[in-house]
Design a protein around this motif. Structure first.
Motif, PDB file in Angstrom:
ATOM      1  N   THR A 292     -98.344  16.661  54.844  1.00 16.24           N
ATOM      2  CA  THR A 292     -97.513  17.871  55.090  1.00 16.24           C
ATOM      3  C   THR A 292     -96.261  17.372  55.580  1.00 16.24           C
ATOM      4  N   ILE A 293     -96.043  16.261  56.011  1.00 18.18           N
ATOM      5  CA  ILE A 293     -94.751  15.618  56.319  1.00 18.18           C
ATOM      6  C   ILE A 293     -94.080  15.404  55.207  1.00 18.18           C
ATOM      7  N   VAL A 294     -94.575  14.597  54.196  1.00 24.57           N
ATOM      8  CA  VAL A 294     -94.266  14.307  52.845  1.00 24.57           C
ATOM      9  C   VAL A 294     -93.444  15.771  52.263  1.00 24.57           C
ATOM     10  N   ALA A 295     -94.620  16.760  52.069  1.00 24.14           N
ATOM     11  CA  ALA A 295     -93.942  17.862  51.324  1.00 24.14           C
ATOM     12  C   ALA A 295     -92.738  18.642  51.949  1.00 24.14           C
ATOM     13  N   ALA A 296     -92.836  18.503  53.397  1.00 24.30           N
ATOM     14  CA  ALA A 296     -91.677  19.021  54.226  1.00 24.30           C
ATOM     15  C   ALA A 296     -90.517  18.429  53.813  1.00 24.30           C
ATOM     16  N   LYS A 297     -90.244  17.068  53.710  1.00 22.95           N
ATOM     17  CA  LYS A 297     -89.161  16.305  53.424  1.00 22.95           C
ATOM     18  C   LYS A 297     -88.741  16.541  52.046  1.00 22.95           C
ATOM     19  N   ARG A 298     -89.591  16.639  51.111  1.00 22.23           N
ATOM     20  CA  ARG A 298     -89.358  17.139  49.567  1.00 22.23           C
ATOM     21  C   ARG A 298     -88.770  18.541  49.448  1.00 22.23           C
ATOM     22  N   LEU A 299     -89.218  19.370  50.411  1.00 19.85           N
ATOM     23  CA  LEU A 299     -88.733  20.965  50.391  1.00 19.85           C
ATOM     24  C   LEU A 299     -87.279  20.641  50.912  1.00 19.85           C
ATOM     25  N   ASN A 300     -87.149  19.973  52.144  1.00 19.69           N
ATOM     26  CA  ASN A 300     -85.897  19.814  52.710  1.00 19.69           C
ATOM     27  C   ASN A 300     -84.554  19.586  51.623  1.00 19.69           C
ATOM     28  N   LYS A 301     -85.252  18.362  50.916  1.00 13.13           N
ATOM     29  CA  LYS A 301     -84.231  17.682  49.916  1.00 13.13           C
ATOM     30  C   LYS A 301     -83.936  18.731  48.750  1.00 13.13           C
ATOM     31  N   THR A 302     -84.973  19.368  48.416  1.00 15.69           N
ATOM     32  CA  THR A 302     -84.499  20.513  47.464  1.00 15.69           C
ATOM     33  C   THR A 302     -83.746  21.423  47.801  1.00 15.69           C
ATOM     34  N   MET A 303     -83.830  22.096  49.264  1.00 15.21           N
ATOM     35  CA  MET A 303     -82.983  23.029  49.793  1.00 15.21           C
ATOM     36  C   MET A 303     -81.490  22.534  49.688  1.00 15.21           C
ATOM     37  N   LEU A 304     -81.420  21.155  50.156  1.00 18.62           N
ATOM     38  CA  LEU A 304     -80.190  20.624  50.382  1.00 18.62           C
ATOM     39  C   LEU A 304     -79.272  20.585  48.989  1.00 18.62           C
TER      40      LEU A 304
ATOM     41  N   PHE B 157    -116.111  10.693  63.283  1.00 18.64           N
ATOM     42  CA  PHE B 157    -114.976   9.502  63.222  1.00 18.64           C
ATOM     43  C   PHE B 157    -114.061   9.546  61.772  1.00 18.64           C
ATOM     44  N   LEU B 158    -114.838   9.732  60.961  1.00 17.12           N
ATOM     45  CA  LEU B 158    -114.029  10.102  59.777  1.00 17.12           C
ATOM     46  C   LEU B 158    -113.216  11.039  59.540  1.00 17.12           C
ATOM     47  N   PHE B 159    -113.457  12.327  60.105  1.00 16.63           N
ATOM     48  CA  PHE B 159    -112.889  13.204  60.047  1.00 16.63           C
ATOM     49  C   PHE B 159    -111.502  13.225  60.906  1.00 16.63           C
ATOM     50  N   PHE B 160    -111.453  12.895  62.127  1.00 14.28           N
ATOM     51  CA  PHE B 160    -110.378  12.593  63.017  1.00 14.28           C
ATOM     52  C   PHE B 160    -109.579  11.473  62.775  1.00 14.28           C
ATOM     53  N   ASN B 161    -110.034  10.379  61.974  1.00 14.76           N
ATOM     54  CA  ASN B 161    -109.401   9.168  61.917  1.00 14.76           C
ATOM     55  C   ASN B 161    -108.695   9.128  60.424  1.00 14.76           C
ATOM     56  N   ILE B 162    -109.351   9.852  59.553  1.00 14.78           N
ATOM     57  CA  ILE B 162    -108.891   9.590  58.216  1.00 14.78           C
ATOM     58  C   ILE B 162    -108.519  11.063  57.653  1.00 14.78           C
ATOM     59  N   CYS B 163    -109.346  12.107  57.737  1.00 10.91           N
ATOM     60  CA  CYS B 163    -108.815  13.382  57.037  1.00 10.91           C
ATOM     61  C   CYS B 163    -107.592  13.999  57.881  1.00 10.91           C
ATOM     62  N   ILE B 164    -107.661  14.288  58.960  1.00 16.64           N
ATOM     63  CA  ILE B 164    -106.308  14.672  59.768  1.00 16.64           C
ATOM     64  C   ILE B 164    -105.076  13.904  59.771  1.00 16.64           C
ATOM     65  N   PRO B 165    -105.186  12.620  59.759  1.00 18.39           N
ATOM     66  CA  PRO B 165    -104.092  11.858  59.523  1.00 18.39           C
ATOM     67  C   PRO B 165    -103.696  11.972  58.144  1.00 18.39           C
ATOM     68  N   LEU B 166    -104.360  12.114  56.964  1.00 20.85           N
ATOM     69  CA  LEU B 166    -103.682  12.249  55.586  1.00 20.85           C
ATOM     70  C   LEU B 166    -103.295  13.606  55.397  1.00 20.85           C
TER      71      LEU B 166
END
Length: 94
Positions: free
Chosen positions: A44-56, A30-39
């Motif tokens: 990953t989403i935050v890192a991708a947004k920062r990379l996109n902003k840096t590239m722009l 339960f902890l793995f699928f409900n906490i670890c994977i969403p975090l």
């Protein structure tokens, strides 16, 4: 130890070995699928947004430098003196 049914009750004084093992395993899953994977997904989403902003920003900077170069060197036939932030002088005859 759970899978191979290793019994250490003689050493610890506990009469039974993990009587609620299924609850422990269920809780870990339960902890793995409900906490670890969403975090991990959120990071990953935050890192991708920062990379996109840096590239722009980098693309915008390069576009501005390209326009400056084109204005100073390719579209003009007058000599120019350019001094950078380190006070290095560059001459251009173009």
């Amino acid at each position: 130890m759970i899978i191979n049914n290793v019994d250490l009750s003689g050493y610890s004084g506990i009469a039974s070995q993990l009587p609620e093992a299924d609850l422990y395993i269920t809780g870990l899953i339960f902890l793995f699928f409900n906490i670890c994977i969403p975090l991990a997904t959120a990071r990953t989403i935050v890192a991708a947004k920062r990379l996109n902003k840096t590239m722009l920003n980098a693309n915008s900077f390069l576009k501005d430098k390209n326009e400056l170069y084109r204005t100073l060197f390719t579209e003009s036939n007058k000599a120019k003196i350019i001094v950078d932030e380190n006070l290095v002088i560059n001459l251009s005859f173009g």
